[in-house]
Design a protein around this motif. Structure first.
Motif, PDB file in Angstrom:
ATOM      1  N   VAL A   1     -64.268   4.636  71.272  1.00 52.58           N
ATOM      2  CA  VAL A   1     -65.087   4.449  71.763  1.00 52.58           C
ATOM      3  C   VAL A   1     -65.958   3.783  71.374  1.00 52.58           C
ATOM      4  O   VAL A   1     -66.650   2.926  72.386  1.00 52.58           O
ATOM      5  CB  VAL A   1     -66.244   5.805  71.406  1.00 52.58           C
ATOM      6  N   SER A   2     -66.090   3.317  70.206  1.00 54.18           N
ATOM      7  CA  SER A   2     -66.895   1.533  70.125  1.00 54.18           C
ATOM      8  C   SER A   2     -66.743   0.742  70.497  1.00 54.18           C
ATOM      9  O   SER A   2     -67.743  -0.053  71.296  1.00 54.18           O
ATOM     10  CB  SER A   2     -66.833   1.606  68.680  1.00 54.18           C
ATOM     11  N   LYS A   3     -65.548   0.219  70.698  1.00 51.26           N
ATOM     12  CA  LYS A   3     -65.329  -0.951  71.896  1.00 51.26           C
ATOM     13  C   LYS A   3     -65.662  -0.296  73.154  1.00 51.26           C
ATOM     14  O   LYS A   3     -66.234  -2.019  73.586  1.00 51.26           O
ATOM     15  CB  LYS A   3     -63.892  -0.732  71.726  1.00 51.26           C
ATOM     16  N   ILE A   4     -65.818   0.214  73.742  1.00 47.12           N
ATOM     17  CA  ILE A   4     -66.156   0.641  75.175  1.00 47.12           C
ATOM     18  C   ILE A   4     -67.346   0.675  75.164  1.00 47.12           C
ATOM     19  O   ILE A   4     -68.418   0.189  75.810  1.00 47.12           O
ATOM     20  CB  ILE A   4     -65.694   2.339  75.298  1.00 47.12           C
ATOM     21  N   VAL A   5     -68.569   1.147  74.153  1.00 47.87           N
ATOM     22  CA  VAL A   5     -69.742   1.254  73.635  1.00 47.87           C
ATOM     23  C   VAL A   5     -70.391   0.044  73.819  1.00 47.87           C
ATOM     24  O   VAL A   5     -71.568  -1.043  74.307  1.00 47.87           O
ATOM     25  CB  VAL A   5     -70.484   1.965  73.316  1.00 47.87           C
ATOM     26  N   LEU A   6     -69.650  -1.167  73.382  1.00 53.67           N
ATOM     27  CA  LEU A   6     -70.104  -2.120  72.916  1.00 53.67           C
ATOM     28  C   LEU A   6     -70.097  -3.622  74.637  1.00 53.67           C
ATOM     29  O   LEU A   6     -71.134  -4.438  75.112  1.00 53.67           O
ATOM     30  CB  LEU A   6     -69.222  -3.364  72.180  1.00 53.67           C
ATOM     31  N   SER A   7     -69.051  -3.009  74.553  1.00 52.71           N
ATOM     32  CA  SER A   7     -68.651  -3.838  76.187  1.00 52.71           C
ATOM     33  C   SER A   7     -69.735  -2.970  77.357  1.00 52.71           C
ATOM     34  O   SER A   7     -70.124  -4.227  77.546  1.00 52.71           O
ATOM     35  CB  SER A   7     -67.577  -3.457  77.134  1.00 52.71           C
ATOM     36  N   PHE A   8     -70.389  -1.983  77.295  1.00 53.37           N
ATOM     37  CA  PHE A   8     -71.088  -1.444  77.794  1.00 53.37           C
ATOM     38  C   PHE A   8     -72.268  -2.098  77.569  1.00 53.37           C
ATOM     39  O   PHE A   8     -73.551  -2.906  78.645  1.00 53.37           O
ATOM     40  CB  PHE A   8     -71.225   0.408  76.973  1.00 53.37           C
ATOM     41  N   TYR A   9     -73.287  -2.084  76.681  1.00 51.74           N
ATOM     42  CA  TYR A   9     -74.283  -3.119  76.689  1.00 51.74           C
ATOM     43  C   TYR A   9     -74.424  -4.433  76.403  1.00 51.74           C
ATOM     44  O   TYR A   9     -75.084  -5.217  76.939  1.00 51.74           O
ATOM     45  CB  TYR A   9     -74.963  -2.878  74.706  1.00 51.74           C
ATOM     46  N   ASP A  10     -72.827  -5.293  76.360  1.00 50.98           N
ATOM     47  CA  ASP A  10     -73.132  -6.514  76.735  1.00 50.98           C
ATOM     48  C   ASP A  10     -73.576  -7.036  78.000  1.00 50.98           C
ATOM     49  O   ASP A  10     -73.632  -8.059  78.428  1.00 50.98           O
ATOM     50  CB  ASP A  10     -71.211  -6.795  76.742  1.00 50.98           C
ATOM     51  N   THR A  11     -72.844  -5.881  78.805  1.00 51.50           N
ATOM     52  CA  THR A  11     -72.866  -6.220  80.329  1.00 51.50           C
ATOM     53  C   THR A  11     -74.525  -5.478  80.419  1.00 51.50           C
ATOM     54  O   THR A  11     -74.939  -6.502  81.250  1.00 51.50           O
ATOM     55  CB  THR A  11     -72.345  -4.944  81.587  1.00 51.50           C
ATOM     56  N   LEU A  12     -75.309  -4.656  79.912  1.00 53.43           N
ATOM     57  CA  LEU A  12     -76.874  -3.860  80.372  1.00 53.43           C
ATOM     58  C   LEU A  12     -77.463  -5.242  79.677  1.00 53.43           C
ATOM     59  O   LEU A  12     -78.309  -5.264  79.816  1.00 53.43           O
ATOM     60  CB  LEU A  12     -76.882  -3.266  79.526  1.00 53.43           C
ATOM     61  N   LEU A  13     -76.852  -5.456  78.499  1.00 48.87           N
ATOM     62  CA  LEU A  13     -78.173  -6.469  78.154  1.00 48.87           C
ATOM     63  C   LEU A  13     -77.988  -8.434  78.892  1.00 48.87           C
ATOM     64  O   LEU A  13     -79.446  -8.668  79.240  1.00 48.87           O
ATOM     65  CB  LEU A  13     -77.838  -7.417  76.306  1.00 48.87           C
ATOM     66  N   ASP A  14     -77.485  -7.806  79.662  1.00 50.77           N
ATOM     67  CA  ASP A  14     -77.451  -9.185  80.633  1.00 50.77           C
ATOM     68  C   ASP A  14     -77.717  -8.667  82.032  1.00 50.77           C
ATOM     69  O   ASP A  14     -78.443  -9.321  82.794  1.00 50.77           O
ATOM     70  CB  ASP A  14     -75.999  -9.871  81.250  1.00 50.77           C
ATOM     71  N   ASN A  15     -78.269  -7.204  82.429  1.00 47.74           N
ATOM     72  CA  ASN A  15     -79.088  -6.667  83.199  1.00 47.74           C
ATOM     73  C   ASN A  15     -80.807  -6.931  83.782  1.00 47.74           C
ATOM     74  O   ASN A  15     -81.183  -6.692  82.440  1.00 47.74           O
ATOM     75  CB  ASN A  15     -78.280  -5.018  83.628  1.00 47.74           C
ATOM     76  N   ASP A  16     -80.763  -7.809  84.380  1.00 42.11           N
ATOM     77  CA  ASP A  16     -82.345  -8.262  84.642  1.00 42.11           C
ATOM     78  C   ASP A  16     -83.446  -6.743  84.884  1.00 42.11           C
ATOM     79  O   ASP A  16     -84.340  -6.652  83.777  1.00 42.11           O
ATOM     80  CB  ASP A  16     -82.691  -8.939  85.454  1.00 42.11           C
ATOM     81  N   ASP A  17     -82.687  -5.786  84.719  1.00 36.12           N
ATOM     82  CA  ASP A  17     -83.013  -4.859  85.058  1.00 36.12           C
ATOM     83  C   ASP A  17     -83.874  -3.955  84.370  1.00 36.12           C
ATOM     84  O   ASP A  17     -84.317  -3.393  84.124  1.00 36.12           O
ATOM     85  CB  ASP A  17     -82.699  -3.681  86.550  1.00 36.12           C
ATOM     86  N   ILE A  18     -81.938  -4.285  83.460  1.00 38.97           N
ATOM     87  CA  ILE A  18     -81.822  -2.751  82.327  1.00 38.97           C
ATOM     88  C   ILE A  18     -81.909  -3.875  81.114  1.00 38.97           C
ATOM     89  O   ILE A  18     -82.297  -3.358  79.871  1.00 38.97           O
ATOM     90  CB  ILE A  18     -80.395  -1.855  82.612  1.00 38.97           C
ATOM     91  N   GLY A  19     -82.020  -4.701  80.583  1.00 35.40           N
ATOM     92  CA  GLY A  19     -82.246  -5.555  79.129  1.00 35.40           C
ATOM     93  C   GLY A  19     -83.174  -5.097  78.910  1.00 35.40           C
ATOM     94  O   GLY A  19     -83.661  -5.405  77.745  1.00 35.40           O
ATOM     95  N   PRO A  20     -83.825  -5.453  79.805  1.00 31.51           N
ATOM     96  CA  PRO A  20     -85.652  -5.933  79.003  1.00 31.51           C
ATOM     97  C   PRO A  20     -85.701  -4.398  77.917  1.00 31.51           C
ATOM     98  O   PRO A  20     -86.185  -4.231  77.134  1.00 31.51           O
ATOM     99  CB  PRO A  20     -86.790  -5.501  80.094  1.00 31.51           C
ATOM    100  N   PHE A  21     -85.636  -3.189  78.671  1.00 32.17           N
ATOM    101  CA  PHE A  21     -85.371  -1.552  77.948  1.00 32.17           C
ATOM    102  C   PHE A  21     -85.452  -1.892  76.469  1.00 32.17           C
ATOM    103  O   PHE A  21     -85.584  -1.400  75.409  1.00 32.17           O
ATOM    104  CB  PHE A  21     -84.962  -0.524  78.146  1.00 32.17           C
ATOM    105  N   PHE A  22     -84.363  -2.931  75.706  1.00 34.87           N
ATOM    106  CA  PHE A  22     -83.730  -3.073  74.489  1.00 34.87           C
ATOM    107  C   PHE A  22     -84.461  -4.031  74.012  1.00 34.87           C
ATOM    108  O   PHE A  22     -83.477  -4.863  73.038  1.00 34.87           O
ATOM    109  CB  PHE A  22     -82.049  -3.915  74.755  1.00 34.87           C
ATOM    110  N   ASP A  23     -85.131  -4.717  74.453  1.00 36.85           N
ATOM    111  CA  ASP A  23     -85.877  -5.982  74.068  1.00 36.85           C
ATOM    112  C   ASP A  23     -86.655  -5.949  72.108  1.00 36.85           C
ATOM    113  O   ASP A  23     -85.852  -6.864  72.216  1.00 36.85           O
ATOM    114  CB  ASP A  23     -87.687  -6.470  74.374  1.00 36.85           C
ATOM    115  N   GLU A  24     -86.640  -4.439  71.738  1.00 31.08           N
ATOM    116  CA  GLU A  24     -87.275  -4.054  70.650  1.00 31.08           C
ATOM    117  C   GLU A  24     -86.443  -3.510  69.711  1.00 31.08           C
ATOM    118  O   GLU A  24     -87.226  -3.044  68.593  1.00 31.08           O
ATOM    119  CB  GLU A  24     -89.066  -3.844  71.172  1.00 31.08           C
ATOM    120  N   VAL A  25     -85.553  -3.186  70.811  1.00 35.22           N
ATOM    121  CA  VAL A  25     -84.302  -2.033  70.012  1.00 35.22           C
ATOM    122  C   VAL A  25     -83.533  -3.057  69.004  1.00 35.22           C
ATOM    123  O   VAL A  25     -82.636  -3.548  68.940  1.00 35.22           O
ATOM    124  CB  VAL A  25     -83.556  -1.399  70.888  1.00 35.22           C
TER     125      VAL A  25
END
Length: 119
Positions: free
Chosen positions: A16-40
């Protein structure tokens, strides 16, 4: 004998950890979703999300509905964001070899949390 959970079927916490890391790799590159994680603090976020995804797979549940609502209440998450999360989650599960019917089961569990996460 009781049927195995998807959590057990797919290798428990480490997988599950591996899945989640991949999930965030994709999300952080996403222009709409990535900014939610700027200060996280991403290491904490990955830990929390791993517990959450584990619970969607039938693993040890760690968050109540009330907690989920509280954790997301300060974020301006809309339905389009949630839809995008769902797309990324589905694709990530498929990439990690999760069977189609199991992907749909997990995404359905995720979808049930929409009212708690969308503002």
């Amino acid at each position: 004998m009781a049927e195995r959970t998807l959590y057990e079927k797919y290798g428990g916490f480490s997988q599950v950890s591996k899945i989640v890391l991949s999930f965030y790799d994709t999300l952080l590159d996403n222009d709409d979703i990535g900014p939610f994680f700027d200060e996280v603090d991403m290491s904490r976020m990955v830990d929390h999300q791993t517990k959450f995804i584990a619970s969607l797979l039938g693993g040890p549940a760690s968050y109540t509905d009330k907690q989920l609502k509280q954790l997301h209440s300060h974020l301006d998450i809309n339905d389009a964001h949630f839809d995008e999360l769902e797309v990324v989650l589905r694709a990530t599960l498929i990439d990690h070899g999760v069977a189609d019917e199991d992907v749909e089961a997990v995404v359905a569990e995720f979808a049930k949390r929409r009212p708690l996460i969308v503002g």
